[in-house]
Design an enzyme around this catalytic site. Structure first.
Site, PDB file in Angstrom:
ATOM      1  N   GLY A 127      -1.516   5.023  -3.782  1.00 44.90           N
ATOM      2  CA  GLY A 127      -0.171   4.787  -4.322  1.00 44.90           C
ATOM      3  C   GLY A 127      -0.108   3.577  -5.233  1.00 44.90           C
ATOM      4  CB  THR A 128      -1.054   0.014  -4.788  1.00 43.16           C
ATOM      5  OG1 THR A 128      -2.276   0.332  -4.099  1.00 43.16           O
ATOM      6  CG2 THR A 128       0.016  -0.410  -3.791  1.00 43.16           C
ATOM      7  CB  SER A 147      -0.874   0.010   1.246  1.00 48.63           C
ATOM      8  OG  SER A 147      -1.485   1.258   1.403  1.00 48.63           O
ATOM      9  N   GLY A 148       0.640   2.129  -0.960  1.00 46.32           N
ATOM     10  CA  GLY A 148       1.496   3.306  -1.084  1.00 46.32           C
ATOM     11  C   GLY A 148       1.266   4.322   0.021  1.00 46.32           C
ATOM     12  CB  SER A 149      -1.745   5.989   1.367  1.00 44.79           C
ATOM     13  OG  SER A 149      -2.502   4.833   1.717  1.00 44.79           O
TER      14      SER A 149
HETATM   15  O1  LIG Z   1      -2.143   4.188  -1.481  1.00 43.12           O
HETATM   16  C1  LIG Z   1      -2.424   2.991  -1.481  1.00 43.12           C
HETATM   17  O2  LIG Z   1      -1.862   2.156  -2.185  1.00 43.12           O
HETATM   18  C2  LIG Z   1      -3.465   2.552  -0.485  1.00 43.12           C
HETATM   19  N1  LIG Z   1      -4.443   3.557  -0.128  1.00 43.12           N
HETATM   20  C3  LIG Z   1      -5.635   2.778   0.266  1.00 43.12           C
HETATM   21  C4  LIG Z   1      -5.658   1.674  -0.747  1.00 43.12           C
HETATM   22  C5  LIG Z   1      -4.210   1.292  -0.869  1.00 43.12           C
HETATM   23  O3  LIG Z   1      -3.929   0.301   0.110  1.00 43.12           O
END
Ligand SMILES: O=C(O)[C@H]1NCC[C@@H]1O
Length: 348
Positions: free
Chosen positions: A255-256, A90-92
């Site tokens: 992010g992903t 997970s990016g965030s």
């Molecule tokens: O940024 C992300 O990748 C995450 N944000 C919530 C869904 C992903 O896990």
């Protein structure tokens, strides 16, 4: 207080998306790699239930389990535990984990830039934290390869018709429908509509579009849907709305999902190496995104994505359970947890 289980959790969010970090109370998890540890947690779900279900948690967040790195070149490992289950990356949440590691002193902070290598079940993530006066001002993540699996494929959705969608891997698999084709623009006013529409489209995609990671066979299902919107392609400004189980919108630009979208854009000749893009969320928070380079995953052409954003710590807490508490592993109710997951209410 006579708790029979205690964990320490740091409350953090990245551009509005909550990514709490479990920093204490769990020594380790069986497995030789972070992927094996993720798979262990997927088969032994008690910890995720304990921290994410009510009353200790809620549906609109992730709790990231912080672990010692399995990969020798990494500084720490993290595993995102979300409302529907435990995921690979997970990016965030990687931005939250990096910020917590440095601002709580679990890793030494160097100014103006600190490098951190994170070990995730989807691969290594090289983070660079811009630091000033003890604060992490921005986290830039260099991901493992992202790639498009299906481009411009038809998807039959009952009650909607035939959509043209893309499917790509950015750490997890995404189906990427375009809002232009659906007649709306991403915004807070249509959040609930996007949740119900997204569930329909994702279910159709899971039934009709097969995926299988060329190198990690465990990654074989579409886990999330992300609506894509072209705010102003001339200005390289785009908007994303990831719909997360059990039914909510990612508060960050994802992010992903942005990595998956970049892979699709590059495959279509819409993103060049080094070109900067601004990815905006439904609440107008922002990640910057770019393609660092190209590679292959198995025989698939792939890109090396770079994402950056800001994260903040907003709380420190301890979660625990008194032996007499009837909700040792929490509970869920369909009013806020939707109907996608099985609802466990002890005693009912
Ligand atoms: O940024 C992300 O990748 C995450 N944000 C919530 C869904 C992903 O896990």
């Amino acid at each position: 207080m006579r708790w029979n289980k205690t964990v320490t959790v740091i409350g953090a969010h990245a551009e509005g998306e909550v990514g709490r970090v479990l920093t204490g109370g769990v020594l380790n998890v069986p497995g030789n790699t972070t992927l094996e540890k993720m798979q262990y947690l997927q088969s032994n779900d008690e910890l995720r239930q304990f921290v994410n279900r009510e009353p200790r948690g809620c549906a609109q967040m992730t709790t990231n389990l912080l672990l010692p790195a399995s990969a020798p070149e990494a500084d720490a490992a993290f595993i995102p535990m979300q409302a529907d289950g435990t995921h690979a990356m997970s990016g965030s949440n990687a931005m939250c984990v990096t910020t917590v590691l440095l601002e709580t002193g679990m890793l030494p902070m160097q100014e103006p830039v600190t490098s951190v290598v994170l070990d995730s079940a989807a691969g290594l993530v090289k983070a660079k934290a811009q630091c000033k006066d003890g604060r992490v001002e921005r986290v830039t993540l260099d991901f493992f390869p992202a790639f498009a699996e299906h481009l411009d494929v038809p998807l039959e959705v009952e009650g909607i018709g035939t959509l043209t969608v893309d499917v790509a891997f950015g750490g997890v698999y995404y189906v990427l429908p375009r809002v232009q084709e659906l007649g709306f623009r991403i915004g807070p006013d249509v959040a609930q509509d996007m949740v119900s529409l997204g569930a329909q489209i994702k279910s159709a995609a899971q039934q009709q579009l097969a995926v299988r990671h060329p190198e990690v066979s465990a990654f074989d299902s579409i886990e999330f849907l992300m609506f894509t919107d072209d705010v102003d392609p001339k200005q390289s400004i785009f908007r994303n709305a990831t719909i997360m189980p059990p039914g909510r919108v990612d508060r960050s630009p994802c992010g992903t999902g942005s990595a998956a979208r970049l892979a699709v854009m590059h495959a279509k000749g819409q993103a060049q190496i080094g070109q900067e893009f601004e990815m905006r969320s439904t609440i107008n928070s922002k990640f910057s995104a770019s393609v660092l380079g190209t590679t292959t995953v198995g025989s698939r052409p792939a890109i090396l994505p770079r994402l950056s954003g800001r994260a903040w710590i907003y709380a420190t807490m301890q979660l625990g359970a008194d032996p007499s508490d009837p909700f040792q592993l929490g509970y869920t109710l369909a009013d806020t947890w939707g109907t996608e997951i099985e609802h466990i209410i002890p005693g009912c």
